[in-house]
Scaffold this active site. Structure first.
Site, mmCIF file in Angstrom:
data_model
loop_
_atom_site.group_PDB
_atom_site.id
_atom_site.type_symbol
_atom_site.label_atom_id
_atom_site.label_comp_id
_atom_site.label_asym_id
_atom_site.label_seq_id
_atom_site.Cartn_x
_atom_site.Cartn_y
_atom_site.Cartn_z
ATOM 1 N N ARG A 1 -26.729 -2.995 -18.707
ATOM 2 C CA ARG A 1 -26.199 -3.196 -17.553
ATOM 3 C C ARG A 1 -25.711 -4.439 -17.520
ATOM 4 O O ARG A 1 -25.379 -5.187 -17.316
ATOM 5 C CB ARG A 1 -27.247 -3.066 -16.288
ATOM 6 C CG ARG A 1 -27.694 -1.266 -15.808
ATOM 7 C CD ARG A 1 -27.746 -1.119 -14.864
ATOM 8 N NE ARG A 1 -27.838 -0.156 -13.546
ATOM 9 C CZ ARG A 1 -28.188 -0.131 -12.438
ATOM 10 N NH1 ARG A 1 -29.495 -0.847 -12.015
ATOM 11 N NH2 ARG A 1 -28.887 1.028 -12.417
ATOM 12 N N ILE B 1 -20.136 -4.186 -13.303
ATOM 13 C CA ILE B 1 -20.830 -4.920 -12.593
ATOM 14 C C ILE B 1 -20.351 -6.572 -13.525
ATOM 15 O O ILE B 1 -19.240 -7.267 -13.332
ATOM 16 C CB ILE B 1 -22.115 -5.449 -12.444
ATOM 17 C CG1 ILE B 1 -22.886 -3.904 -11.639
ATOM 18 C CG2 ILE B 1 -22.392 -6.921 -11.920
ATOM 19 C CD1 ILE B 1 -22.300 -4.161 -10.579
ATOM 20 N N LYS C 1 -9.415 -17.047 -12.562
ATOM 21 C CA LYS C 1 -8.810 -18.260 -11.554
ATOM 22 C C LYS C 1 -9.181 -18.942 -11.966
ATOM 23 O O LYS C 1 -8.409 -19.843 -12.028
ATOM 24 C CB LYS C 1 -10.597 -17.449 -10.916
ATOM 25 C CG LYS C 1 -11.138 -19.390 -10.005
ATOM 26 C CD LYS C 1 -12.489 -19.552 -9.633
ATOM 27 C CE LYS C 1 -12.355 -21.093 -8.858
ATOM 28 N NZ LYS C 1 -13.607 -20.693 -8.562
ATOM 29 N N HIS D 1 14.524 14.837 8.334
ATOM 30 C CA HIS D 1 13.672 13.861 8.783
ATOM 31 C C HIS D 1 12.271 14.058 9.549
ATOM 32 O O HIS D 1 11.980 13.954 10.484
ATOM 33 C CB HIS D 1 14.233 13.416 9.960
ATOM 34 C CG HIS D 1 16.308 13.189 9.733
ATOM 35 N ND1 HIS D 1 16.630 12.028 8.892
ATOM 36 C CD2 HIS D 1 17.118 13.748 10.400
ATOM 37 C CE1 HIS D 1 17.318 12.330 8.694
ATOM 38 N NE2 HIS D 1 18.113 13.330 9.860
ATOM 39 N N GLU E 1 18.089 18.508 -0.984
ATOM 40 C CA GLU E 1 17.986 17.290 -1.549
ATOM 41 C C GLU E 1 16.717 17.027 -2.550
ATOM 42 O O GLU E 1 17.003 16.700 -4.005
ATOM 43 C CB GLU E 1 17.580 16.017 -0.503
ATOM 44 C CG GLU E 1 18.593 15.587 0.360
ATOM 45 C CD GLU E 1 19.124 14.245 -0.593
ATOM 46 O OE1 GLU E 1 19.060 13.927 -1.688
ATOM 47 O OE2 GLU E 1 19.848 13.496 0.317
ATOM 48 N N ASN F 1 7.231 15.801 21.952
ATOM 49 C CA ASN F 1 6.555 16.898 22.260
ATOM 50 C C ASN F 1 7.391 17.573 21.216
ATOM 51 O O ASN F 1 8.462 17.910 21.009
ATOM 52 C CB ASN F 1 6.739 17.185 23.754
ATOM 53 C CG ASN F 1 5.962 16.112 23.989
ATOM 54 O OD1 ASN F 1 4.913 16.043 24.017
ATOM 55 N ND2 ASN F 1 6.723 15.490 25.336
ATOM 56 N N ASP G 1 6.803 24.674 34.754
ATOM 57 C CA ASP G 1 8.725 24.228 34.370
ATOM 58 C C ASP G 1 8.616 25.004 32.328
ATOM 59 O O ASP G 1 10.189 25.320 32.180
ATOM 60 C CB ASP G 1 9.437 23.107 33.744
ATOM 61 C CG ASP G 1 8.695 21.995 34.029
ATOM 62 O OD1 ASP G 1 7.512 22.318 33.054
ATOM 63 O OD2 ASP G 1 9.668 20.833 34.420
#
Length: 529
Positions: A67, A129, A140, A281, A333, A423, A483
């Site tokens: 470690r 770590i 940096k 699509h 495709e 929808n 409907d």
């Protein structure tokens, strides 16, 4: 700072040893002093290279099971010191800190450990770590230091040294630093994402996403949009992990539509029999099961032959020659399947513009995953829609209960509706879609469009009645009025599956009873925007 920075001393500490010996030899031949740690040093020494242990440089042995080994001023001072700053140079001389001009690090395999299903403590032990700390320090200070985090950059580094007499250019170091910071960012994103999942945290205060470039695309949805394809490291079968056997590179729209097709066909397990989904699509224009893969394809194709032209085909079983021969009759495709036999590959070889992808399996519809969408100034993040229903989840609300055939078709239609843009209205008959209405602002319009396309297809096939005659219909969300349901009944539907939950459910149920329809409620909706 000068543009060119000499490379005299390098620290190599890698988890993945791929290419390490070759790189070490190449650097040594160029007169570069090699520093290393643990297993990396052992690998280099076994190859006959002269390597100095970092422990020798720091004066401290590796400890605590490795470690602690590189978290030391002798290392970070060598990486961070500004070579053109007198104070920094004086500090290095005072403390005997030697400059490190190149850092080569790849991190502990945390992502791979998680992917293997390791337990919590094992995953924690595989969080690096010292590696990220050194990478960030070197990146940096890219004004003077080169940092390499990917094996793919070993050869470009050597080419750069050859082109500049053992030195690197500032632009080259900048690009390495960019890659380095992206790597540590992706690593931390993987750790934080895993911890959120392990702790059951659905909405962590901060959320990070990361990916690895898989392909630079010619353009996005439209030619004026730049685009690229990134992989997130998941091993889940799909377009990101598939093998492409032939054809030109996939486009942005190809990838998007192929993903939609494969996710849909994966709703039908291989053991349940052959299934085929045709996508255009990002919406299905035909989905079907059949006794053979060829018949499943033909039944899906007969839902909307016009839209199928130039579409994406997904199969839930390995592609065979007989099915490939049928598919090859029109322009397609992409074809994606768990596999493909030699006959199929030979038939498709003559179709240079067709892409064949194999995945070695189906995606698991119930596997946890996140879906996110960018909005101005932020991201919307949600669980992937893994919602599924079976017979026991359904509630019959009409006087007439559905027949066994109607019930089977309704469950089939419900799976398809989940993958249709809202929808969404889906008509199904005998395990095949016969009409799909997608993406309309009004649900009744989706009902009408699907029915009209069914009539057009029946005429093309020389049939006297529309394909929707005797079908069932699925709606991804409730019918706000009667409907839409009555439009479906006029088209010939005999049974309906929908979530329910409308203020006017009683009116819709009464209309279904009057029309002699059977209707079941799922209690679950599948909005897809």
């Amino acid at each position: 700072m000068t543009d060119l920075a000499p490379l005299r001393r390098a620290l190599l500490s890698v988890s993945d040893k791929t290419g390490l010996v070759r790189l070490g030899k190449a650097l040594s031949e160029r007169g570069v002093e090699l520093l290393s740690t643990g297993g990396s040093a052992k690998t280099l020494r076994e190859a006959g290279l002269d390597v100095r242990d970092v422990a020798e440089v720091t004066g401290f042995p590796e400890m605590m099971d490795g470690r602690v080994k590189t978290l030391h001023p002798m290392v970070h001072g060598g990486l961070l010191a500004l070579r053109d700053n007198a104070d920094h140079v004086a500090a290095m001389e005072q403390h005997g800190i030697g400059p490190i001009d190149l850092l080569v690090v790849n991190l502990y395999p945390f992502e791979e450990t998680v992917a293997k299903g390791a337990d919590y403590d094992t995953c924690i032990e595989n969080i690096d770590i010292g590696g990220p700390a050194m990478i960030r320090a070197a990146a940096k200070n890219h004004a003077f230091v080169s940092v390499v985090v990917d094996v793919e950059d070993y050869q470009p580094l050597l080419d750069e040294l050859d082109a500049n007499d053992g030195q690197t250019t500032y632009e080259f170091r900048q690009r390495l630093a960019l890659t380095a910071y992206a790597r540590t960012g992706a690593y931390d994103a993987a750790v934080s994402g895993w911890m959120a999942q392990a702790l059951g945290e659905k909405t962590p205060r901060r959320r990070a996403f990361a990916g690895t470039l898989a392909q630079t695309l010619r353009y996005g949805e439209n030619p004026h949009q730049s685009a690229a394809f990134y992989k997130d490291g998941s091993s889940r079968p799909g377009v990101a992990t598939a093998t492409q056997h032939q054809g030109k590179e996939l486009s942005y729209n190809n990838i998007n539509d192929t993903d939609a097709a494969f996710e849909l066909v994966s709703e039908y397990p291989t053991e349940d029999g052959p299934a085929c989904a045709i996508i255009k699509h990002a919406n299905p224009c035909g989905v079907a099961q059949g006794p053979t893969l060829r018949e499943a394809y033909m039944r899906a194709f007969d839902c909307d032959r016009t839209s199928a032209f130039g579409g994406i085909i997904a199969l839930n079983q390995p592609l065979d020659g007989e099915t490939a021969e049928e598919i090859a009759k029109i322009f397609t495709e992409v074809v994606i399947a768990p596999g493909a036999d030699d006959d199929a590959k030979a038939i498709f070889a003559a179709k240079k513009n067709l892409r064949l992808l194999t995945t070695d399996g189906l995606a698991s519809p119930g596997a946890p995953a996140l879906a996110f969408k960018q909005v101005s100034g932020g991201l919307l993040v949600q669980d992937k829609d893994n919602g599924q229903v079976n017979v026991t989840d359904l509630r019959v609300v009409t006087k007439r209960a559905p027949t066994d055939r109607e019930m089977s078709d309704m469950l089939f239609a419900w799976k398809v509706a989940k993958h249709v843009k809202s929808n969404a209205i889906v008509y199904v008959k005998d395990g095949a879609t016969v009409g799909v209405g997608a993406g309309q602002m009004s649900r009744v319009d989706s009902c009408r469009i699907a029915a009209r396309k069914s009539q057009d297809m029946a005429a093309e096939l020389g049939l006297d009645a529309p394909l929707t005659q005797g079908s069932v219909v699925a709606s991804d969300a409730f019918f706000p009025f009667a409907d839409g349901l009555l439009t479906a009944a006029e088209a010939g539907a005999t049974a309906v599956i929908q979530p329910g939950g409308s203020m006017r459910d009683d009116d819709v149920i009464a209309a279904a009873d009057e029309a002699g329809l059977a209707m079941v409620l799922t209690g679950m909706r599948h909005f897809r925007h």
